[in-house]
Design a protein around this motif. Structure first.
Motif: not given
Length: 294
Positions: A69-70, A73, A94-95, A98-99, A101-102, A270
């Motif tokens: 994930p990091d 991103e 959840a991942v 998160r991705l 949105a980025v 994503c």
């Protein structure tokens, strides 16, 4: 030609290089690894040790799941599409959020969990559900080496090397046989407790067995058998089965390469594999594949 970077050059990374080299529409432009990792002579001109030096259309993240994930991103925010084989099933939603949105902010696309399970097996489970909306599906893995579980076991304090074998009990139940080389002074009881308490292992029957040499046991073969018994409309006793026996890194990386092709064809965001048009995994024009496969 699609310019590809490989991030991480372990078993999956080396297999990913083979998949990219064999693809008619891809070229390997960079390999990224941590400082201090030995550089193969034939890769020295494209080897980088800082993720922020990556320049490519898409990056294949051949990393342990917890690092993906990091890394994704960072690369998505640099304008690089990403593909990973993240395999922690319960954390995928959840991942993904998160991705997503980025990626949308930076105009890029990420394909999350692009291996064979999760991945192509997920596609088949979705198809089975469509074919028999009511019913029960079972996925039985192995017998074979789980790369993700082996990496996690190897990361525990007191472990010099590790191999986690997945043994199918049946009906979707699995036993984990974890073979470990202990570091000097390490206590087997402490290592066993650390492995069994990790979420990768805590839901399955797990046995930790000390050995002198992991290399003598290592085999990257794996497999799966998927079964669904259900109902189509009002008709009962519909039974579907799928099975395969595979080289784990080779299939994982091949699917990732196909998903890199698909990633650049999507709008920003994503995606998991069940959200991708299957034809986008293939090189060339859609119409030609329709003629050939439909």
């Amino acid at each position: 030609m699609l310019k590809i970077a490989i991030v991480g050059y372990g078993n999956v990374g080396r297999a990913a290089r083979e998949a990219v080299d064999a693809a008619p529409d891809m070229v390997l432009v960079q390999v990224a690894e941590a400082p201090g990792v030995p550089i193969p002579e034939d890769l020295k001109d494209i080897w980088v040790t800082d993720l922020r030096d990556v320049r490519a259309d898409a990056a294949l993240l051949c990393l342990p799941s917890r690092l993906c994930p990091d890394a994704a991103e960072t690369l998505l925010s640099m304008g690089i599409n990403t593909v990973d084989a993240f395999d922690i099933h319960g954390e995928i939603p959840a991942v993904k959020a998160r991705l997503d949105a980025v990626a949308k902010v930076h105009g890029t696309a990420a394909v999350l969990s692009a291996g064979w399970d999760p991945g192509t097996d997920s596609l088949l489970r979705a198809l089975f559900e469509a074919m028999a909306p009511r019913g029960i599906s079972y996925t039985d893995f192995g017998p074979g080496m789980s790369m993700g579980h082996s990496v996690v076991a190897k990361s525990k304090a007191g472990v010099k090397n590790a191999l986690s074998m997945t043994m199918p009990v049946g009906a979707g139940v699995h036993r984990r046989m974890v073979y470990v080389e202990l570091a000097d002074g390490a206590a087997l009881a402490d290592v066993t407790a650390a492995i069994k308490s990790d979420p990768y292992f805590s839901h399955d029957e797990t046995h930790v067995i000390p050995v002198a040499d992991i290399g003598a046991l290592q085999d990257v073969g794996h497999g799966v058998r998927m079964t669904r018994k259900g109902v189509s409309g009002d008709t009962h006793n519909q039974l579907f089965e799928f099975s395969m026996r595979i080289n784990n890194p080779a299939l994982t990386s091949q699917v990732m390469a196909g998903c890199a092709r698909a990633a650049v064809r999507q709008t920003p965001g994503c995606y998991t594999m069940i959200e991708l048009p299957v034809v986008d995994l293939l090189p060339g024009e859609r119409d030609e594949w329709v003629k050939k496969l439909v």
